[in-house]
Write an enzyme that holds these catalytic residues in place. Structure first.
Site, PDB file in Angstrom:
ATOM      1  N   ASP A 134      11.220   7.957  -3.930  1.00 49.30           N
ATOM      2  CA  ASP A 134      10.475   7.113  -2.989  1.00 49.30           C
ATOM      3  C   ASP A 134       9.909   5.788  -3.490  1.00 49.30           C
ATOM      4  O   ASP A 134       9.946   4.816  -2.758  1.00 49.30           O
ATOM      5  CB  ASP A 134       9.516   8.024  -2.186  1.00 49.30           C
ATOM      6  CG  ASP A 134       8.053   7.774  -2.306  1.00 49.30           C
ATOM      7  OD1 ASP A 134       7.610   6.944  -1.555  1.00 49.30           O
ATOM      8  OD2 ASP A 134       7.381   8.411  -3.090  1.00 49.30           O
ATOM      9  N   CYS A 188      19.103  13.095  17.680  1.00 48.38           N
ATOM     10  CA  CYS A 188      17.909  13.027  18.542  1.00 48.38           C
ATOM     11  C   CYS A 188      18.284  13.094  20.023  1.00 48.38           C
ATOM     12  O   CYS A 188      17.468  13.495  20.851  1.00 48.38           O
ATOM     13  CB  CYS A 188      17.132  11.734  18.295  1.00 48.38           C
ATOM     14  SG  CYS A 188      16.279  11.713  16.708  1.00 48.38           S
ATOM     15  N   CYS A 191      15.882  12.639  23.209  1.00 47.26           N
ATOM     16  CA  CYS A 191      14.489  12.961  22.858  1.00 47.26           C
ATOM     17  C   CYS A 191      13.733  11.711  22.398  1.00 47.26           C
ATOM     18  O   CYS A 191      14.271  10.875  21.685  1.00 47.26           O
ATOM     19  CB  CYS A 191      14.478  14.013  21.744  1.00 47.26           C
ATOM     20  SG  CYS A 191      12.830  14.450  21.186  1.00 47.26           S
ATOM     21  N   CYS A 194       8.597  12.020  19.444  1.00 50.12           N
ATOM     22  CA  CYS A 194       7.790  11.442  18.363  1.00 50.12           C
ATOM     23  C   CYS A 194       7.292  10.046  18.746  1.00 50.12           C
ATOM     24  O   CYS A 194       6.151   9.683  18.450  1.00 50.12           O
ATOM     25  CB  CYS A 194       8.574  11.401  17.055  1.00 50.12           C
ATOM     26  SG  CYS A 194      10.148  10.556  17.163  1.00 50.12           S
ATOM     27  N   CYS A 198       3.252   9.272  18.932  1.00 44.84           N
ATOM     28  CA  CYS A 198       2.598   8.434  17.916  1.00 44.84           C
ATOM     29  C   CYS A 198       1.386   7.726  18.518  1.00 44.84           C
ATOM     30  O   CYS A 198       1.524   6.962  19.469  1.00 44.84           O
ATOM     31  CB  CYS A 198       3.583   7.403  17.366  1.00 44.84           C
ATOM     32  SG  CYS A 198       2.764   6.273  16.216  1.00 44.84           S
ATOM     33  N   CYS A 214       1.101   2.347  11.151  1.00 44.42           N
ATOM     34  CA  CYS A 214       1.196   3.787  10.927  1.00 44.42           C
ATOM     35  C   CYS A 214      -0.081   4.310  10.261  1.00 44.42           C
ATOM     36  O   CYS A 214      -0.551   3.756   9.274  1.00 44.42           O
ATOM     37  CB  CYS A 214       2.416   4.079  10.067  1.00 44.42           C
ATOM     38  SG  CYS A 214       2.568   5.816   9.647  1.00 44.42           S
ATOM     39  N   CYS A 240      -0.382  11.326   7.980  1.00 43.62           N
ATOM     40  CA  CYS A 240      -0.374  11.679   9.410  1.00 43.62           C
ATOM     41  C   CYS A 240       0.886  12.506   9.654  1.00 43.62           C
ATOM     42  O   CYS A 240       1.949  12.170   9.156  1.00 43.62           O
ATOM     43  CB  CYS A 240      -0.351  10.406  10.265  1.00 43.62           C
ATOM     44  SG  CYS A 240       0.021  10.702  12.010  1.00 43.62           S
ATOM     45  N   CYS A 243       4.089  12.754  14.174  1.00 43.20           N
ATOM     46  CA  CYS A 243       5.499  12.634  14.586  1.00 43.20           C
ATOM     47  C   CYS A 243       6.354  13.749  14.003  1.00 43.20           C
ATOM     48  O   CYS A 243       7.481  13.970  14.447  1.00 43.20           O
ATOM     49  CB  CYS A 243       6.068  11.248  14.280  1.00 43.20           C
ATOM     50  SG  CYS A 243       5.906  10.716  12.588  1.00 43.20           S
ATOM     51  N   CYS A 247       8.212  17.031  16.674  1.00 41.44           N
ATOM     52  CA  CYS A 247       9.683  17.078  16.629  1.00 41.44           C
ATOM     53  C   CYS A 247      10.219  18.492  16.881  1.00 41.44           C
ATOM     54  O   CYS A 247       9.836  19.440  16.189  1.00 41.44           O
ATOM     55  CB  CYS A 247      10.164  16.580  15.270  1.00 41.44           C
ATOM     56  SG  CYS A 247      11.970  16.572  15.138  1.00 41.44           S
TER      57      CYS A 247
HETATM   58  S1  SF4 Z   1      10.918  14.138  17.943  1.00 36.51           S
HETATM   59 FE1  SF4 Z   1      12.552  14.617  16.460  1.00 36.51          FE
HETATM   60  S2  SF4 Z   1      14.377  14.917  17.719  1.00 36.51           S
HETATM   61 FE2  SF4 Z   1      12.866  13.901  18.992  1.00 36.51          FE
HETATM   62  S3  SF4 Z   1      13.314  11.715  18.780  1.00 36.51           S
HETATM   63 FE3  SF4 Z   1      11.779  12.199  17.246  1.00 36.51          FE
HETATM   64  S4  SF4 Z   1      12.929  12.696  15.415  1.00 36.51           S
HETATM   65 FE4  SF4 Z   1      14.366  12.791  17.110  1.00 36.51          FE
HETATM   66  S1  SF4 Z   2       2.945   9.182  10.845  1.00 38.96           S
HETATM   67 FE1  SF4 Z   2       1.544   9.163  12.613  1.00 38.96          FE
HETATM   68  S2  SF4 Z   2       1.005   7.020  12.954  1.00 38.96           S
HETATM   69 FE2  SF4 Z   2       2.804   7.079  11.575  1.00 38.96          FE
HETATM   70  S3  SF4 Z   2       4.540   6.886  12.910  1.00 38.96           S
HETATM   71 FE3  SF4 Z   2       4.183   9.089  12.681  1.00 38.96          FE
HETATM   72  S4  SF4 Z   2       2.819   9.626  14.389  1.00 38.96           S
HETATM   73 FE4  SF4 Z   2       2.798   7.411  14.189  1.00 38.96          FE
END
Ligand code: SF4
Ligand code: SF4
Length: 391
Positions: A134, A188, A191, A194, A198, A214, A240, A243, A247
């Site tokens: 990373d 995805c 869908c 996420c 957010c 974020c 966080c 998201c 999923c």
């Molecule tokens: S919640 Fe998961 S499956 Fe749905 S759009 Fe986001 S990453 Fe893709």
């Molecule tokens: S980690 Fe939290 S703030 Fe960042 S993109 Fe995902 S849901 Fe949004």
């Protein structure tokens, strides 16, 4: 093309505790170029990423004669088996899941070193390797996607079939040529969960994000957290997971495959009040092994203040007043004032007076502004209450 060696590596990877492995070619990541440039132009980057864009795209800029990239994934737990019991007067914060257990950089490094050692031992001629996790030059999710480990979801994370998004990933560039694995198709579909979940609208809907918005990034900054993110932060003092939690690929996913990833409930859900005054040595001892401590204690203490404010916990008032009065760091004094503004009411005359005095004495401009603002917020609450009572 080293078919046998590849098979042996896969077998060895299971033995040393790698949950998924994939092989990619080391061609440049052309499709990332425009995305990364746009991200930088629009200031959608966090600043924690590697800054040299060509080095992120062209493996040959960071490695001599790159032929393949081996991508690995290790699954981490998503549930704490024995969470702390609720106790009256005890408020706890939370670390996001990727920061449970021992710092994943250490864990992945260990697995990659073991794998490299094994590969070397299988070769007659020495080969070259460059492991990365990373903070390295390459974009981990792009490598993992190319290596067939998973696909990049709309949340920008790697989604794997077996472990959802709850995986740590790392990669090794090498000058050994391997047959690449096929890419996993985008999964995805329609869908957008996420993206809708957010709280800060950080996800752009196509796997990209505005990292500045974020909460994960916001909890890692060192100055004052922007007002708009404080309430959204809730009680999660590092990272966080919203998201990830939203999923569908993560539904029912909770793997406990690695001892060193097991969360210590008292560390990953720490009591907030003691965190405000923890000594450097104790902080290092208690939190030093978590990846979430990499920015030091100040951001976590600032976030602990915000979490206490969000709890509206009246029993925290003396602790907050102490921070306001005695802490040498303006960010802590100012954020303590904000937390008080969330908790105090018109009846708390002593708190209002204390804040007014603190505002007069404050020498730092930003902290002064925060304290003054806190007084205004409490007094506005009073006015609103009076109006309601009259009306
Ligand atoms: S919640 Fe998961 S499956 Fe749905 S759009 Fe986001 S990453 Fe893709
Ligand atoms: S980690 Fe939290 S703030 Fe960042 S993109 Fe995902 S849901 Fe949004």
């Amino acid at each position: 093309m080293n078919e046998l060696l590849k098979e042996k590596i896969i077998k060895k990877s299971i033995e040393i505790g790698i949950d998924k492995i994939g092989f990619a070619n080391a061609e440049p990541f052309y499709d990332l170029e425009e995305k990364l440039i746009k991200q930088q132009e629009k200031n959608h980057h966090s600043g924690f990423e590697h800054k040299n864009i060509p080095e992120r795209i062209y493996p040959e800029k960071i490695f001599d004669d790159p032929r393949s990239i081996i991508s690995i994934a290790l699954a981490y737990p998503s549930k704490i088996p024995n969470p702390p019991k609720r106790e009256k007067g005890v408020r706890r914060g939370e670390f996001a899941r990727a920061s449970w257990g021992i710092d994943y950089h250490t864990i992945l490094r260990d697995r990659m070193d073991q794998l490299i050692e094994y590969i070397q031992s299988e070769l007659e001629e020495p080969a070259s390797f460059k492991p990365m996790v990373d903070t390295g030059e390459l974009v981990d999710v792009a490598v993992a996607e190319r290596a067939g480990i998973g696909f990049i979801g709309r949340n920008g994370l790697l989604v794997t079939e077996e472990f959802g998004t709850y995986v740590y990933i790392g990669e090794i560039i090498t000058d050994i040529q391997f047959v690449p694995d096929p890419k996993v198709p985008f999964g995805c579909g329609d869908c957008m969960r996420c993206v809708s979940a957010c709280p800060t609208d950080a996800l752009l809907g196509d796997g990209r994000m505005n990292a500045n918005k974020c909460l994960s990034y916001q909890t890692q900054t060192k100055g004052f957290m922007k007002e708009e993110y404080r309430q959204q932060m809730g009680h999660v003092i590092y990272g966080c997971d919203i998201c990830q939690l939203s999923c569908p690929y993560n539904k029912g996913i909770d793997f406990h495959l690695h001892e060193e990833m097991e969360p210590d409930p008292d560390k990953v859900m720490p009591e907030l009040k003691p965190l405000l005054t923890i000594k450097n040595r104790d902080f290092k001892e208690k939190f030093g092994s978590l990846s979430g401590s990499w920015r030091g204690k100040k951001p976590l203490q600032r976030n602990a203040l915000i979490a206490l404010g969000n709890y509206r916990d009246r029993s925290a008032v003396p602790d907050l007043l102490r921070c306001l009065d005695q802490d040498p760091r303006p960010v802590i004094r100012g954020t303590a004032a904000w937390a008080l503004s969330k908790i105090a009411t018109s009846e708390d005359e002593a708190v209002i007076e204390f804040l007014e005095q603190a505002a007069i004495q404050e020498v730092d401009d930003e902290a002064k502004e925060e304290i003054t603002q806190a007084v205004t917020i409490i007094l506005t609450k009073t006015l609103r209450k009076n109006k309601r009572n009259r009306g």
